[in-house]
Write a protein that holds these residues in place. Structure first.
Motif, short mmCIF file in Angstrom:
data_model
loop_
_atom_site.label_atom_id
_atom_site.label_comp_id
_atom_site.label_asym_id
_atom_site.label_seq_id
_atom_site.Cartn_x
_atom_site.Cartn_y
_atom_site.Cartn_z
N PRO A 160 75.26 -136.66 8.71
CA PRO A 160 75.36 -137.05 7.31
C PRO A 160 76.18 -136.03 6.53
O PRO A 160 76.08 -134.83 6.75
CB PRO A 160 73.91 -137.04 6.81
CG PRO A 160 73.07 -137.01 8.03
CD PRO A 160 73.87 -136.41 9.12
N GLY A 161 77.01 -136.50 5.65
CA GLY A 161 77.77 -135.61 4.78
C GLY A 161 79.03 -135.03 5.37
O GLY A 161 79.73 -134.28 4.70
N VAL A 162 79.37 -135.37 6.61
CA VAL A 162 80.61 -134.86 7.19
C VAL A 162 81.69 -135.94 7.07
O VAL A 162 81.47 -137.10 7.42
CB VAL A 162 80.42 -134.45 8.67
CG1 VAL A 162 81.75 -134.08 9.32
CG2 VAL A 162 79.46 -133.28 8.75
N VAL A 163 82.83 -135.52 6.53
CA VAL A 163 83.96 -136.41 6.29
C VAL A 163 85.19 -135.82 6.97
O VAL A 163 85.41 -134.60 6.92
CB VAL A 163 84.24 -136.55 4.77
CG1 VAL A 163 85.51 -137.32 4.50
CG2 VAL A 163 83.06 -137.22 4.08
N ALA A 164 85.99 -136.66 7.60
CA ALA A 164 87.24 -136.23 8.23
C ALA A 164 88.38 -137.04 7.64
O ALA A 164 88.21 -138.21 7.29
CB ALA A 164 87.18 -136.44 9.74
N CYS A 165 89.55 -136.40 7.52
CA CYS A 165 90.74 -137.12 7.09
C CYS A 165 91.96 -136.56 7.81
O CYS A 165 91.95 -135.41 8.27
CB CYS A 165 90.92 -137.07 5.57
SG CYS A 165 91.43 -135.48 4.93
N VAL A 166 92.99 -137.37 7.90
CA VAL A 166 94.25 -136.96 8.50
C VAL A 166 95.37 -137.17 7.49
O VAL A 166 95.33 -138.10 6.69
CB VAL A 166 94.56 -137.73 9.81
CG1 VAL A 166 93.60 -137.31 10.91
CG2 VAL A 166 94.50 -139.23 9.59
N SER A 167 96.36 -136.24 7.55
CA SER A 167 97.42 -136.28 6.55
C SER A 167 98.80 -136.28 7.19
O SER A 167 98.94 -136.03 8.39
CB SER A 167 97.29 -135.08 5.60
OG SER A 167 97.44 -133.88 6.31
N ARG A 168 99.79 -136.53 6.37
CA ARG A 168 101.17 -136.62 6.82
C ARG A 168 101.67 -135.31 7.44
O ARG A 168 102.50 -135.33 8.32
CB ARG A 168 102.08 -137.00 5.65
CG ARG A 168 103.54 -137.11 6.06
CD ARG A 168 104.46 -137.30 4.92
NE ARG A 168 104.11 -138.47 4.16
CZ ARG A 168 104.86 -138.97 3.19
NH1 ARG A 168 105.98 -138.39 2.86
NH2 ARG A 168 104.47 -140.02 2.53
N ASN A 169 101.16 -134.19 6.95
CA ASN A 169 101.65 -132.91 7.48
C ASN A 169 100.96 -132.52 8.80
O ASN A 169 100.86 -131.35 9.12
CB ASN A 169 101.55 -131.80 6.44
CG ASN A 169 100.12 -131.46 6.08
OD1 ASN A 169 99.18 -132.05 6.61
ND2 ASN A 169 99.94 -130.50 5.19
N SER A 170 100.51 -133.53 9.53
CA SER A 170 99.92 -133.35 10.87
C SER A 170 98.62 -132.56 10.86
O SER A 170 98.31 -131.87 11.82
CB SER A 170 100.92 -132.69 11.82
OG SER A 170 102.09 -133.45 11.90
N SER A 171 97.87 -132.62 9.78
CA SER A 171 96.61 -131.88 9.67
C SER A 171 95.41 -132.81 9.76
O SER A 171 95.44 -133.93 9.25
CB SER A 171 96.54 -131.13 8.34
OG SER A 171 97.57 -130.18 8.26
N LEU A 172 94.37 -132.30 10.39
CA LEU A 172 93.06 -132.94 10.42
C LEU A 172 92.15 -132.06 9.57
O LEU A 172 92.02 -130.87 9.83
CB LEU A 172 92.52 -133.04 11.84
CG LEU A 172 91.05 -133.42 12.00
CD1 LEU A 172 90.81 -134.84 11.53
CD2 LEU A 172 90.61 -133.26 13.44
N HIS A 173 91.56 -132.63 8.53
CA HIS A 173 90.69 -131.87 7.63
C HIS A 173 89.26 -132.36 7.81
O HIS A 173 89.00 -133.55 7.84
CB HIS A 173 91.10 -132.09 6.16
CG HIS A 173 92.52 -131.72 5.90
ND1 HIS A 173 92.92 -130.45 5.59
CD2 HIS A 173 93.65 -132.48 5.90
CE1 HIS A 173 94.22 -130.43 5.39
NE2 HIS A 173 94.69 -131.65 5.59
N LEU A 174 88.33 -131.42 7.95
CA LEU A 174 86.90 -131.74 8.06
C LEU A 174 86.17 -131.12 6.88
O LEU A 174 86.40 -129.96 6.53
CB LEU A 174 86.32 -131.18 9.36
CG LEU A 174 86.86 -131.78 10.66
CD1 LEU A 174 86.33 -131.01 11.85
CD2 LEU A 174 86.49 -133.24 10.75
N TYR A 175 85.28 -131.89 6.28
CA TYR A 175 84.46 -131.42 5.15
C TYR A 175 83.00 -131.63 5.49
O TYR A 175 82.62 -132.69 5.97
CB TYR A 175 84.79 -132.21 3.87
CG TYR A 175 86.18 -131.99 3.36
CD1 TYR A 175 86.45 -130.94 2.48
CD2 TYR A 175 87.23 -132.81 3.74
CE1 TYR A 175 87.72 -130.72 2.00
CE2 TYR A 175 88.51 -132.60 3.26
CZ TYR A 175 88.74 -131.55 2.40
OH TYR A 175 90.01 -131.34 1.93
#
Length: 180
Positions: A160-175
């Motif tokens: 619960p509460g973990v979010v992932a996103c991917v962006s154009r600059n080839s990064s994977l971000h985890l929150y």
């Protein structure tokens, strides 16, 4: 007749398509749906009678009204029914993903080419929280950028509460929202 990827299909008794809908924004303009997610309902499996959250090409986030997809609505000239929706605060770019939390039944997120992830409650029009991944200033192809064009975002199906996103600059971000 239903148009899918340039191919026309006829909706009949043998077809798996129950109905086709057109989506209009609050200005009554026809909009293209980029993403959708069924809102999780306690103890009930998602179905076409449940509420859906839609992300559209104009940056708007729309919610279908409960039971609207099971209502007998008139069909227009294109063989589609109008879909009754309520708007949320929009993004400034096309919405590429919407995802409903598997743990919190009224929470969903959206991500957009404006570089922002927004968390919403199905019950409130305004975003509960916004997340903007940091930019590195340069994309994988050498161009500079002011924001992260986000392609996709999802809740973790395990925590619960973990979010992932991917962006154009080839990064994977985890929150981890529970740590804030």
């Amino acid at each position: 007749v239903i148009n899918r990827g340039g191919n026309a299909y006829r909706a009949d008794e043998e077809s798996c398509c129950a109905a086709a809908y057109e989506v209009h924004n609050k200005k009554r303009a026809l909009v293209g749906v980029q993403s959708l997610s069924f809102v999780k309902t306690a103890g009930i499996a998602p179905s076409v009678d449940n509420v859906m959250v839609l992300g559209v090409e104009t940056g708007e986030i729309l919610r279908t009204k409960p039971g609207v997809t099971s209502a007998a609505l008139p069909v227009n000239d294109h063989g589609c029914r109008p879909l009754d929706v309520d708007p949320y605060d929009p993004h400034t770019g096309p919405v590429h993903a919407v995802d409903c939390s598997p743990f919190f039944r009224n929470v969903f997120l959206s991500c957009s080419s404006d570089g922002c992830i927004r968390l919403y409650s199905v019950l409130e029009r305004h975003a509960l929280r916004s997340l903007e991944p940091p930019t590195s200033g340069e994309t994988a192809f050498g161009a500079t950028t002011k924001n992260n064009f986000l392609y996709d975002a999802q809740f973790s199906p395990f925590r619960p509460g973990v979010v992932a996103c991917v962006s154009r600059n080839s990064s994977l971000h985890l929150y981890d929202l529970e740590k804030d």
